[in-house]
Design an enzyme around this catalytic site. Structure first.
Site, PDB file in Angstrom:
ATOM      1  N   ARG A   1      14.858 -89.600  43.690  1.00 51.13           N
ATOM      2  CA  ARG A   1      13.665 -88.799  43.821  1.00 51.13           C
ATOM      3  C   ARG A   1      12.534 -89.577  44.248  1.00 51.13           C
ATOM      4  O   ARG A   1      11.488 -89.027  45.032  1.00 51.13           O
ATOM      5  CB  ARG A   1      13.293 -88.473  42.441  1.00 51.13           C
ATOM      6  CG  ARG A   1      13.150 -89.602  41.320  1.00 51.13           C
ATOM      7  CD  ARG A   1      13.090 -89.186  39.750  1.00 51.13           C
ATOM      8  NE  ARG A   1      12.955 -90.291  38.858  1.00 51.13           N
ATOM      9  CZ  ARG A   1      11.879 -90.920  38.122  1.00 51.13           C
ATOM     10  NH1 ARG A   1      10.989 -89.882  37.918  1.00 51.13           N
ATOM     11  NH2 ARG A   1      12.105 -91.867  37.395  1.00 51.13           N
TER      12      ARG A   1
ATOM     13  N   SER B   1       6.655 -87.228  38.151  1.00 54.20           N
ATOM     14  CA  SER B   1       8.313 -87.521  37.827  1.00 54.20           C
ATOM     15  C   SER B   1       9.022 -86.965  39.118  1.00 54.20           C
ATOM     16  O   SER B   1       9.807 -87.707  39.386  1.00 54.20           O
ATOM     17  CB  SER B   1       8.716 -86.696  36.557  1.00 54.20           C
ATOM     18  OG  SER B   1       7.950 -87.165  35.485  1.00 54.20           O
TER      19      SER B   1
ATOM     20  N   ARG C   1      16.818 -88.944  38.033  1.00 55.86           N
ATOM     21  CA  ARG C   1      16.116 -89.826  37.587  1.00 55.86           C
ATOM     22  C   ARG C   1      16.406 -91.223  37.748  1.00 55.86           C
ATOM     23  O   ARG C   1      15.599 -92.140  37.980  1.00 55.86           O
ATOM     24  CB  ARG C   1      15.917 -89.759  36.025  1.00 55.86           C
ATOM     25  CG  ARG C   1      15.100 -90.436  35.320  1.00 55.86           C
ATOM     26  CD  ARG C   1      14.652 -90.029  33.877  1.00 55.86           C
ATOM     27  NE  ARG C   1      14.013 -90.984  33.192  1.00 55.86           N
ATOM     28  CZ  ARG C   1      13.925 -91.780  32.219  1.00 55.86           C
ATOM     29  NH1 ARG C   1      15.085 -91.262  31.269  1.00 55.86           N
ATOM     30  NH2 ARG C   1      13.245 -92.457  31.677  1.00 55.86           N
TER      31      ARG C   1
ATOM     32  N   PHE D   1      14.182 -76.327  35.054  1.00 60.65           N
ATOM     33  CA  PHE D   1      13.279 -75.674  34.949  1.00 60.65           C
ATOM     34  C   PHE D   1      13.099 -74.906  36.345  1.00 60.65           C
ATOM     35  O   PHE D   1      12.751 -73.505  36.417  1.00 60.65           O
ATOM     36  CB  PHE D   1      11.861 -76.390  34.735  1.00 60.65           C
ATOM     37  CG  PHE D   1      11.953 -77.226  33.772  1.00 60.65           C
ATOM     38  CD1 PHE D   1      12.579 -76.825  32.657  1.00 60.65           C
ATOM     39  CD2 PHE D   1      11.105 -78.242  33.563  1.00 60.65           C
ATOM     40  CE1 PHE D   1      12.581 -77.258  31.190  1.00 60.65           C
ATOM     41  CE2 PHE D   1      11.073 -79.243  32.297  1.00 60.65           C
ATOM     42  CZ  PHE D   1      11.851 -78.637  31.189  1.00 60.65           C
TER      43      PHE D   1
ATOM     44  N   HIS E   1      15.912 -85.028  38.088  1.00 64.69           N
ATOM     45  CA  HIS E   1      16.272 -84.849  36.761  1.00 64.69           C
ATOM     46  C   HIS E   1      17.423 -83.987  36.754  1.00 64.69           C
ATOM     47  O   HIS E   1      17.674 -83.292  35.566  1.00 64.69           O
ATOM     48  CB  HIS E   1      15.202 -84.776  35.722  1.00 64.69           C
ATOM     49  CG  HIS E   1      14.245 -85.615  35.557  1.00 64.69           C
ATOM     50  ND1 HIS E   1      13.311 -86.210  36.649  1.00 64.69           N
ATOM     51  CD2 HIS E   1      13.582 -86.444  34.431  1.00 64.69           C
ATOM     52  CE1 HIS E   1      12.615 -87.111  36.537  1.00 64.69           C
ATOM     53  NE2 HIS E   1      12.771 -87.357  35.205  1.00 64.69           N
TER      54      HIS E   1
ATOM     55  N   GLU F   1       6.567 -72.319  36.280  1.00 64.24           N
ATOM     56  CA  GLU F   1       7.655 -72.632  37.459  1.00 64.24           C
ATOM     57  C   GLU F   1       8.012 -71.137  38.194  1.00 64.24           C
ATOM     58  O   GLU F   1       8.367 -71.050  39.346  1.00 64.24           O
ATOM     59  CB  GLU F   1       9.008 -73.096  36.904  1.00 64.24           C
ATOM     60  CG  GLU F   1       8.809 -74.493  36.157  1.00 64.24           C
ATOM     61  CD  GLU F   1       8.343 -74.295  35.050  1.00 64.24           C
ATOM     62  OE1 GLU F   1       8.147 -73.318  34.323  1.00 64.24           O
ATOM     63  OE2 GLU F   1       7.736 -75.644  34.625  1.00 64.24           O
TER      64      GLU F   1
END
Lengths: 319, 304
Positions: A10, A37, A167, A83, A109, A58
């Site tokens: 990421r 994130s 992550r 999401f 994630h 979203e």
């Protein structure tokens, strides 16, 4: 290869995105209040006029990304995997995939190594949800080098792309100077003739470790990085099936609908051989440290080794 | 590559050079009509086309296509910058039919403008036709984005408005929503975002025909007070008679003067407008006219 150094897929996404932003003024980025994130904050800081934080919305983010693509932009939309693909699935279907729009969805994630946040935040269905959409390309990079190559490729490719990042950091696997991403192509990371271990993302590393464990028992495993889930490198899968006669798929995802299913579909149609699938077995994730969860869900090298032994045993039974 | 209307010319047996000359003419920007009588006549013909195509298709959405007709005619013939011969003209204004089930009205308008031949209209919803049951951007010239699943058009329109604003060519984006459609939560996510990003080149039109499939909007799920809701979300909000060309054109003109916020025009309409038997009738939301209804509609709307 360099096993010592670790990079986060990421973070590498965030960095290469900011780099691409300098190279191509048509790139725009959207996030849904998770830029810290997903790592789109690098781009946001460098290009505030081309960054759109859509808030915790979203569905609207995916629709807005579609609109930006219609206006000729190259939108990258990021949020957590569940999401992006779950909350906004039908927006991706109707507004993006149906019209074959040039939207890149890079979701962080993925999998259970999200850890402490628990089952609500661990995307273990995202690959299945994206794989069923016509026109959609589905990618899971295995290290930082591959992430950078895939994101750069996606920016140049015309059409919808889904990329899953993680992550946790992984060891660096590929050489920056020699790695090239080719759509629909997997890589043979290690040769062996007894069984094939095919993984994506973190599980590629676990497949390599499992191959070491198997070698200690005199079994030579072929290891594949199938980072391109769709279109899958079916020629490589069939070639491996012919060569080794047994396969193990390994993914940080449900065994339903992801890489294991994709391989299974290819084998069933073209070259049926025993396949053991390593993945989440029809349950939701849990809170805990990533290492606890990998052990609990049976995603460690030792689990892959056991699956490989079972696959080899099934192969022998058939003879 | 041949444009669809070039195929028509070829089918008619005309010379391909004539066809190309026509192309040169049609790639000019369309000049606007503002004369009420002219617009009314176009709307009558569009309604006639809608009834005709729905009758041939034997399925489709009669009521919402007829309620939206005047809004679409006002926009496409009187307001938007476009080149029918060059659907992807980079400087064009954009239109998104968020209430995708009114596709017959959009198709009829696009055909009248010359985006594709009018004879294609009678192949609506048929296998092999480029006129899908709901708008499909990949198959129909002039359709900017595929719609049909309600509640998504405003987000897309906001995205286009943000994108063209970055380009700085002063283009405007229009989207038509159904009134029942605002029951979708995504509409309000988009309403929030468009106001937040101050996309003043975005104009939404709400076709307030008061009916949805299952009944009156107030019986199915209350949506009022609409004006207060949109104003509270930060939108410049207007109300017009959605069947009055002077009111519609004035409202579209007024939107240009409100900067720093998006605009919405709540257009009060009658579902099934133009054919007495269809007007304000719930049952004509999603059914096509029967033979008898078709004959009746033709008598009311006159000949093409």
């Amino acid at each position: 290869m360099n096993g010592a150094e670790k990079q986060s897929t990421r973070v590498e996404y965030g960095k290469i995105l900011a780099q691409l932003g300098r190279e191509n003024p048509e790139i725009v980025v959207l996030d849904a209040d998770l830029s810290g994130s997903t790592q789109t904050h690098f781009f946001a800081r460098a290009f505030p006029d081309r960054f759109f934080n859509m808030g915790i919305a979203e569905q609207d983010m995916m629709g807005t990304a579609a609109g930006l693509a219609v206006a000729g932009k190259i939108p990258f939309a990021s949020t957590f995997a569940i999401f992006a693909t779950g909350r906004a699935w039908e927006q991706i279907r109707q507004s993006i995939a149906y019209g074959d729009l040039n939207v890149k969805i890079v979701a962080s994630h993925g999998g259970v190594t999200v850890g402490e946040d628990g089952g609500s935040h661990q995307g273990i269905e995202d690959l299945a949800l994206m794989r069923v959409l016509p026109n959609m390309v589905v990618l899971v990079p295995a290290d930082g080098v591959e992430t950078r190559a895939m994101v750069r490729w996606a920016a140049a490719y015309r059409g919808p792309v889904y990329i899953r990042t993680s992550r946790q950091p992984f060891p660096v696997l590929f050489d920056n100077d020699t790695y090239h991403f080719i759509l629909g192509r997997g890589q043979v990371l290690r040769e062996g003739q007894d069984v094939t271990l095919a993984g994506c993302g973190l599980m590629v590393h676990h497949c390599l470790a499992a191959a070491d464990l198997l070698a200690a028992e005199g079994i030579a495993a072929r290891v594949l990085n199938l980072s391109c889930i769709k279109p899958l490198d079916w020629e490589l899968v069939v070639e491996s099936a012919r060569l080794t006669g047994a396969l193990v798929s390994a993914e940080e995802h449900m065994t339903i609908g992801g890489l294991g299913s994709a391989i299974s579909e290819v084998l069933t149609e073209f070259f049926p051989v025993p396949l053991q699938r390593i993945g989440i077995r029809d349950v939701f994730g849990l809170s805990g440290k990533a290492e606890n969860l990998l052990k609990h869900f049976g995603l460690n090298p030792d689990d892959i080794k056991k699956a490989a032994l079972k696959a080899v045993g099934r192969k022998k039974e058939r003879k | 590559m041949l444009w669809p209307w070039e195929n028509q010319v070829l089918r008619l047996g005309l010379d391909i050079f004539q066809c190309r000359l026509l192309a040169a003419g049609m790639s000019q920007e369309f000049s606007h009509l503002t004369d009420e009588l002219q617009l009314k006549e176009i709307a009558r013909q569009v309604r006639r086309d809608i009834v005709e195509m729905l009758y041939h298709a034997k399925s489709g959405h009669t009521g919402g296509s007829l309620s939206a007709t005047d809004i679409l005619v006002a926009l496409f013939f009187g307001v938007m910058r476009l080149k029918p011969g060059d659907p992807l003209w980079p400087q064009r204004d954009y239109f998104i039919l968020s209430k995708g089930h009114a596709a017959p009205a959009l198709y009829a308008v696009l055909a009248r403008l010359g985006f594709f031949p009018r004879e294609d209209l009678n192949r609506l919803r048929s296998f092999g036709s480029h006129l899908q049951g709901h708008p499909c951007a990949l198959s129909t010239p002039g359709v900017e984005i595929s719609t049909g699943s309600l509640g998504q058009g405003l987000s897309v329109a906001t995205g286009i408005a943000l994108g063209v604003r970055l380009n700085g060519a002063g283009q405007r984006v229009y989207t038509l929503l159904g009134d029942g459609e605002v029951q979708e939560g995504q509409v309000w996510e988009a309403a929030m975002a468009a106001a937040h990003y101050k996309v003043d080149n975005l104009v939404a039109i709400l076709d307030r025909n008061r009916l949805q499939i299952d009944g009156r909007t107030w019986d199915v799920m209350s949506i009022e007070p609409l004006v207060a809701k949109w104003e509270a979300f930060g939108w410049h909000t207007m109300q017009v008679n959605g069947h009055s060309f002077p009111e519609l054109l004035e409202a579209f003109q007024a939107c240009r003067y409100f900067t720093g916020q998006p605009s919405i025009i709540i257009a009060h309409t009658i579902k099934g407008k133009g054919v007495a038997i269809f007007e304000d009738q719930v049952k004509y939301h999603g059914v096509a006219p029967t033979q008898e209804e078709y004959e009746q509609a033709k008598r009311e709307l006159g000949e093409v």
